[in-house]
Design a protein around this motif. Structure first.
Motif, PDB file in Angstrom:
ATOM      1  N   UNK A 174       0.791  -1.184   0.031  1.00  0.00           N
ATOM      2  CA  UNK A 174       0.003   0.269  -0.112  1.00  0.00           C
ATOM      3  C   UNK A 174       1.052   1.267  -0.004  1.00  0.00           C
ATOM      4  N   UNK A 175       1.685   1.455   1.125  1.00  0.00           N
ATOM      5  CA  UNK A 175       2.809   2.420   0.850  1.00  0.00           C
ATOM      6  C   UNK A 175       3.287   2.498  -0.360  1.00  0.00           C
ATOM      7  N   UNK A 176       3.818   1.857  -1.282  1.00  0.00           N
ATOM      8  CA  UNK A 176       4.774   1.593  -2.571  1.00  0.00           C
ATOM      9  C   UNK A 176       3.786   2.307  -3.665  1.00  0.00           C
TER      10      UNK A 176
ATOM     11  N   UNK B 177      10.177  -1.356  20.361  1.00  0.00           N
ATOM     12  CA  UNK B 177      11.119  -1.307  18.930  1.00  0.00           C
ATOM     13  C   UNK B 177      10.635  -0.697  17.718  1.00  0.00           C
ATOM     14  N   UNK B 178      10.181  -2.301  17.316  1.00  0.00           N
ATOM     15  CA  UNK B 178       9.497  -2.643  16.175  1.00  0.00           C
ATOM     16  C   UNK B 178       8.177  -1.636  15.704  1.00  0.00           C
ATOM     17  N   UNK B 179       7.748  -1.074  16.402  1.00  0.00           N
ATOM     18  CA  UNK B 179       6.853  -0.799  16.132  1.00  0.00           C
ATOM     19  C   UNK B 179       7.105   1.235  15.623  1.00  0.00           C
ATOM     20  N   UNK B 180       8.233   1.340  16.364  1.00  0.00           N
ATOM     21  CA  UNK B 180       9.218   2.584  16.087  1.00  0.00           C
ATOM     22  C   UNK B 180       9.693   2.027  14.100  1.00  0.00           C
ATOM     23  N   UNK B 181      10.036   1.196  13.614  1.00  0.00           N
ATOM     24  CA  UNK B 181      10.809   1.118  12.799  1.00  0.00           C
ATOM     25  C   UNK B 181       9.612   1.225  12.003  1.00  0.00           C
ATOM     26  N   UNK B 182       8.025   0.868  12.367  1.00  0.00           N
ATOM     27  CA  UNK B 182       7.009   0.620  11.280  1.00  0.00           C
ATOM     28  C   UNK B 182       6.509   2.021  11.122  1.00  0.00           C
ATOM     29  N   UNK B 183       6.785   3.130  12.195  1.00  0.00           N
ATOM     30  CA  UNK B 183       6.655   4.394  12.299  1.00  0.00           C
ATOM     31  C   UNK B 183       7.933   4.965  10.589  1.00  0.00           C
ATOM     32  N   UNK B 184       9.129   4.770  10.770  1.00  0.00           N
ATOM     33  CA  UNK B 184       9.926   5.053   9.820  1.00  0.00           C
ATOM     34  C   UNK B 184       9.426   4.473   8.554  1.00  0.00           C
ATOM     35  N   UNK B 185       8.845   3.085   8.178  1.00  0.00           N
ATOM     36  CA  UNK B 185       8.801   2.685   6.908  1.00  0.00           C
ATOM     37  C   UNK B 185       7.095   3.145   6.992  1.00  0.00           C
ATOM     38  N   UNK B 186       6.131   3.622   7.682  1.00  0.00           N
ATOM     39  CA  UNK B 186       5.177   4.566   6.915  1.00  0.00           C
ATOM     40  C   UNK B 186       5.340   6.065   5.914  1.00  0.00           C
ATOM     41  N   UNK B 187       6.459   6.661   7.335  1.00  0.00           N
ATOM     42  CA  UNK B 187       6.905   8.677   6.920  1.00  0.00           C
ATOM     43  C   UNK B 187       7.670   8.280   5.809  1.00  0.00           C
ATOM     44  N   UNK B 188       8.580   7.553   4.975  1.00  0.00           N
ATOM     45  CA  UNK B 188       9.191   7.133   3.582  1.00  0.00           C
ATOM     46  C   UNK B 188       7.891   6.329   2.552  1.00  0.00           C
ATOM     47  N   UNK B 189       7.029   6.120   3.056  1.00  0.00           N
ATOM     48  CA  UNK B 189       5.918   4.777   1.952  1.00  0.00           C
ATOM     49  C   UNK B 189       7.367   3.845   1.604  1.00  0.00           C
ATOM     50  N   UNK B 190       7.825   2.938   2.590  1.00  0.00           N
ATOM     51  CA  UNK B 190       7.871   2.073   2.344  1.00  0.00           C
ATOM     52  C   UNK B 190       9.669   1.779   1.776  1.00  0.00           C
TER      53      UNK B 190
ATOM     54  N   UNK C 120      -1.721  18.260   3.816  1.00  0.00           N
ATOM     55  CA  UNK C 120      -0.261  17.802   2.732  1.00  0.00           C
ATOM     56  C   UNK C 120       0.352  16.430   2.862  1.00  0.00           C
ATOM     57  N   UNK C 121       0.027  15.799   0.822  1.00  0.00           N
ATOM     58  CA  UNK C 121       0.530  13.992   0.860  1.00  0.00           C
ATOM     59  C   UNK C 121       1.820  13.754   1.192  1.00  0.00           C
ATOM     60  N   UNK C 122       2.307  12.890   1.685  1.00  0.00           N
ATOM     61  CA  UNK C 122       3.918  12.448   1.247  1.00  0.00           C
ATOM     62  C   UNK C 122       3.792  11.757  -0.421  1.00  0.00           C
ATOM     63  N   UNK C 123       4.941  12.274  -0.487  1.00  0.00           N
ATOM     64  CA  UNK C 123       5.480  12.064  -2.147  1.00  0.00           C
ATOM     65  C   UNK C 123       7.132  11.574  -1.828  1.00  0.00           C
ATOM     66  N   UNK C 124       7.378  10.578  -2.388  1.00  0.00           N
ATOM     67  CA  UNK C 124       8.699   9.992  -2.957  1.00  0.00           C
ATOM     68  C   UNK C 124       9.061  10.173  -4.616  1.00  0.00           C
TER      69      UNK C 124
END
Length: 433
Positions: free
Chosen positions: A218-220, A324-337, A405-409
């Motif tokens: 979904x993030x991709x 800890x793993x939840x923090x990594x999940x937040x990183x994945x979400x904000x970087x869109x995968x 504001x929509x996040x884009x990569x």
């Protein structure tokens, strides 16, 4: 002359005596004999005519009581149900599969002792439109369990099907996992277990389907540009807090059930049509329960970049490890995968963290999100934020977050590069269903 006159008196006396004792001498014994005969006939009927009774109880005609049991089955969907598939049907074929629901009867091992049993009505046409479900990408896919999409009770479901050639150990593991998931009970942010085919091969788990499947894919898809402003694949900071709060709620519930997830990541989150996030990927939690003698073992090398330092060091896993793993999940979400620690090899991560290093702040990450990531990813488990406090923070940030504001990569997705940077090995299985 005297003897002739005595006979009538004697007869009269005898008749009088019989008349007086008629109830005790005639009626009572007769009733007792009749009751004995009736009882013997009833016993013989019950003893020697069981087939007639069984035929009546399993007749296909549905009456008021059967409708009541059918309604009761839907009100207890979190309990396991046995669905007996007719032999000779191939789920790969695009045809309607008439199924019947029967009582669960399994004795493959002690792991299944907690599987609840229930008797339900015949339910023809339970599955239809069965199609193979392709993985987002597959490298050496699991050949033990196949995944299909189907329709059941006018809703979309996912079928996890165990291969028919599975040995007894694989069957016990499959049904043990089903029992484990059922034992967790229902939760709004855990996918619903709708039933288990356990009477005959092929064994199946029936789970609700979530339209957008795994969060990583979904993030991709959110990376793509959309012409419309109200695209359902737009990720905003507000949506991050909403979905993260839902996952945190599911994690808190698992912890209340004395269950540590141990596999939190975007790949183990499923996304519904209304963008509700539900936590899945419970295989690691079940294996840890079934193998209590190795609580800190990291079984899959591809998961190392999501694991807490104490888990990487073969120490004891805890609820703080999920934080800890939840923090990594937040990183994945904000970087869109994007994968975490992309510049490192998985084997270098523990030493990197021991030197006091941490996740770098992504360019698209606000102070509000990054502060939560840091509070989750402290080296010491005792210094990490607790799950109740984390939920409180997420709910508070959601109310004030930017929802426009929509996040884009800008960079297109490169699967090969992602696999290398995420630390996936050659024997990788991406399937979480």
């Amino acid at each position: 002359m005297s003897s002739s006159t005595a006979d009538p008196r004697t007869s009269v006396d005898n008749l009088t005596i019989i008349k007086e004792h008629e109830v005790e001498v005639i009626i009572v014994p007769s009733l007792l004999i009749l009751a004995t005969v009736v009882t013997l006939m009833a016993v013989c009927f019950l003893r020697y005519c069981p087939e007639r009774k069984r035929t009546r109880t399993t007749a296909p005609k549905r009456n008021h009581s059967s409708l009541h049991r059918h309604t009761q089955r839907h009100s207890h969907r979190h309990r396991l149900q046995g669905i007996d598939a007719p032999p000779g049907l191939n789920p790969l074929e695009h045809e309607e599969l008439p199924m019947s629901v029967q009582q669960v009867q399994q004795s493959v091992g002690p792991t299944l002792a907690a599987v609840p049993q229930m008797s339900t009505d015949r339910h023809p046409g339970a599955f239809s439109q069965v199609t193979a479900l392709p993985l987002s990408f597959a490298i050496n896919p699991n050949d033990t369990v196949k995944v299909y999409r189907a329709r059941m009770d006018n809703r979309d479901v996912i079928l996890r099907v165990l291969k028919e050639s599975a040995n007894s150990s694989e069957k016990q593991h499959f049904l043990g996992f089903a029992s484990f998931v059922s034992g967790l009970g229902p939760h709004p942010f855990l996918p619903g277990l709708l039933g288990v085919v356990s009477v005959q091969s092929p064994l199946m788990m029936i789970v609700e389907e979530l339209q957008h499947r795994d969060l990583l894919g979904f993030l991709w898809r959110c990376r793509q540009n959309h012409s419309d402003l109200e695209s359902p694949f737009d990720m905003t900071e507000k949506r991050i807090f909403t979905m993260a709060g839902q996952v945190a709620s599911a994690l808190e519930y698992l912890h209340s059930q004395s269950c540590i997830h141990g596999n939190v990541g975007a790949r183990s989150i499923l996304v519904g049509g209304d963008l509700t996030a539900k936590l899945w990927g419970l295989g690691s939690a079940y294996r840890r329960t079934a193998q209590a003698n190795s609580p800190g073992e990291v079984e899959d090398i591809e998961l190392k970049k999501w694991q807490a330092p104490e888990v990487l060091g073969r120490g004891a896993i805890s609820q703080s490890s999920d934080v800890w793993s939840f923090g990594i999940l937040l990183y994945e979400m904000v970087t869109l995968g994007d994968p975490p620690f992309a510049q490192l090899m998985a084997t270098e991560l523990l030493q990197y963290l021991q030197r006091g290093k941490h996740l770098n702040r992504p360019a698209s990450c606000s102070n509000s999100v990054y502060s939560i990531i840091k509070s989750c990813c402290h080296w010491s488990p005792q210094q990490r934020v607790s799950m109740p406090e984390l939920i409180r923070i997420l709910q508070a940030r959601e109310k004030s977050a930017n929802g426009r504001t929509v996040l884009r990569v800008p960079e297109p997705l490169d699967i090969g590069k992602y696999l290398r940077e995420a630390g996936y090995g050659e024997a990788c299985n991406y399937a979480v269903l």
